[in-house]
Scaffold this active site. Structure first.
Site, PDB file in Angstrom:
ATOM      1  N   GLU A   1      -9.571  -1.936   5.199  1.00 42.28           N
ATOM      2  CA  GLU A   1     -10.201  -1.639   6.478  1.00 42.28           C
ATOM      3  C   GLU A   1     -11.430  -2.534   6.684  1.00 42.28           C
ATOM      4  O   GLU A   1     -11.925  -3.145   5.728  1.00 42.28           O
ATOM      5  CB  GLU A   1     -10.620  -0.160   6.515  1.00 42.28           C
ATOM      6  CG  GLU A   1      -9.474   0.838   6.306  1.00 42.28           C
ATOM      7  CD  GLU A   1      -8.560   0.985   7.524  1.00 42.28           C
ATOM      8  OE1 GLU A   1      -8.456   0.069   8.349  1.00 42.28           O
ATOM      9  OE2 GLU A   1      -7.922   2.057   7.637  1.00 42.28           O
TER      10      GLU A   1
ATOM     11  N   ASP B   1       0.834  -1.204   0.000  1.00 44.97           N
ATOM     12  CA  ASP B   1       0.000   0.000   0.000  1.00 44.97           C
ATOM     13  C   ASP B   1       0.868   1.254   0.000  1.00 44.97           C
ATOM     14  O   ASP B   1       2.069   1.193   0.310  1.00 44.97           O
ATOM     15  CB  ASP B   1      -0.944  -0.001   1.219  1.00 44.97           C
ATOM     16  CG  ASP B   1      -0.259  -0.448   2.497  1.00 44.97           C
ATOM     17  OD1 ASP B   1       0.985  -0.386   2.562  1.00 44.97           O
ATOM     18  OD2 ASP B   1      -0.957  -0.861   3.431  1.00 44.97           O
TER      19      ASP B   1
HETATM   20  C1  F6R Z   1       1.499  -1.122   5.997  1.00 45.72           C
HETATM   21  C2  F6R Z   1       0.391  -2.058   6.162  1.00 45.72           C
HETATM   22  C3  F6R Z   1      -0.433  -2.025   7.403  1.00 45.72           C
HETATM   23  C4  F6R Z   1       0.418  -2.272   8.654  1.00 45.72           C
HETATM   24  C5  F6R Z   1      -0.443  -2.249   9.907  1.00 45.72           C
HETATM   25  C6  F6R Z   1       0.396  -2.432  11.164  1.00 45.72           C
HETATM   26  O1  F6R Z   1       2.132  -1.306   4.761  1.00 45.72           O
HETATM   27  O2  F6R Z   1       0.137  -2.827   5.275  1.00 45.72           O
HETATM   28  O3  F6R Z   1      -1.452  -2.987   7.321  1.00 45.72           O
HETATM   29  O4  F6R Z   1       1.046  -3.516   8.528  1.00 45.72           O
HETATM   30  O5  F6R Z   1      -1.128  -1.039   9.987  1.00 45.72           O
HETATM   31  O6  F6R Z   1       1.261  -1.351  11.298  1.00 45.72           O
HETATM   32  P1  F6R Z   1       2.369  -1.316  12.443  1.00 45.72           P
HETATM   33  O7  F6R Z   1       3.386  -2.347  12.079  1.00 45.72           O
HETATM   34  O8  F6R Z   1       2.945   0.080  12.364  1.00 45.72           O
HETATM   35  O9  F6R Z   1       1.681  -1.611  13.722  1.00 45.72           O
END
Ligand code: F6R
Length: 222
Positions: free
Chosen positions: A130, A62
């Site tokens: 989401e 993303d």
């Molecule tokens: C980012 C992504 C998101 C994150 C998720 C967790 O490329 O795909 O789904 O993996 O929001 O984010 P962190 O690791 O910052 O808790």
């Protein structure tokens, strides 16, 4: 199904072992990669192992809809934390782009993704799919949820600076990967991880779709 590891160091090195093995077995590996705080240790590990990335092709899950030169864009993140520290060819590093059908074709024409690494959001999102995202979804523009904007405000000066929209691979796109690794770090992720992996498979919890994949591993540390 959830492998509990002792420390963040162990989480990072366990997943790095999997990536390293994959690249050594198949130099022409196609990877899907995440951003965020969880994979930072993984990327450090991979850089320290000095692997040969010459033939590796990557697709990021993303991107925020924002100026790509911004230090918090996912393009900047990947350059800083992985790409500029390896011998990967910039031309082999793909981020979702328009038209989305061409991005999807690029993945399909690469003969499929060997390994997809995911994180999980506190609301159960994977990539930026989401809650409520269709299990059949493909690459598209999405509005980020209030929860995601709040969670990701820690990377920005203020919550108002967090982009409100992103381009994300769809759940259908992700599920076509041959192998999927989900990484989660921190106590605050344990509940949603349990709901996603052991609860009902529902579009209200996007990560629960992974229960329908036959080659998924989940690694967690608190
Ligand atoms: C980012 C992504 C998101 C994150 C998720 C967790 O490329 O795909 O789904 O993996 O929001 O984010 P962190 O690791 O910052 O808790």
């Amino acid at each position: 199904m959830i492998n509990v590891l002792k420390s963040y160091k162990e989480l990072s090195s366990t997943v790095a072992d999997i990536v390293e093995y994959q690249i050594q077995e198949e130099p022409l590996t196609k990877l899907i990669l995440p951003t965020g705080s969880t994979p930072l240790g993984l990327y450090d590990e991979l850089v320290n192992r000095e692997l040969d990335w010459k033939h590796v092709i990557t697709f990021n899950l993303d991107v925020y809809l924002m100026n790509v030169k911004h230090p918090e864009s996912y393009q900047s993140y990947m350059k800083k934390n992985l790409f500029d520290r390896t011998n990967i060819y910039p031309d082999h590093c793909h981020f979702p782009f328009r038209p989305f059908s061409a991005f999807e074709d690029k993945i399909t024409n690469s003969m499929g993704i060997d390994l997809c690494i995911l994180g999980i959001g506190s609301n159960g999102h994977i990539a930026f799919n989401e809650p409520g995202s269709s299990f059949k979804s493909r690459t598209r523009v999405v509005n980020l949820s209030e929860q995601t904007i709040k969670d990701n405000s820690r990377f920005f000066d203020s919550i108002d600076d967090v982009p409100k929209q992103a381009i994300t691979m769809g759940l259908g796109t992700i599920m076509e990967s041959k192998r999927i690794i989900l990484m989660a770090n921190g106590n605050h992720k344990l509940n949603i991880l349990n709901v996603a992996m052991n609860g009902e498979v529902t579009e209200d919890v996007p990560a629960s779709i992974l229960q329908n994949h036959n080659n998924v591993e989940v690694y967690y540390c608190d």
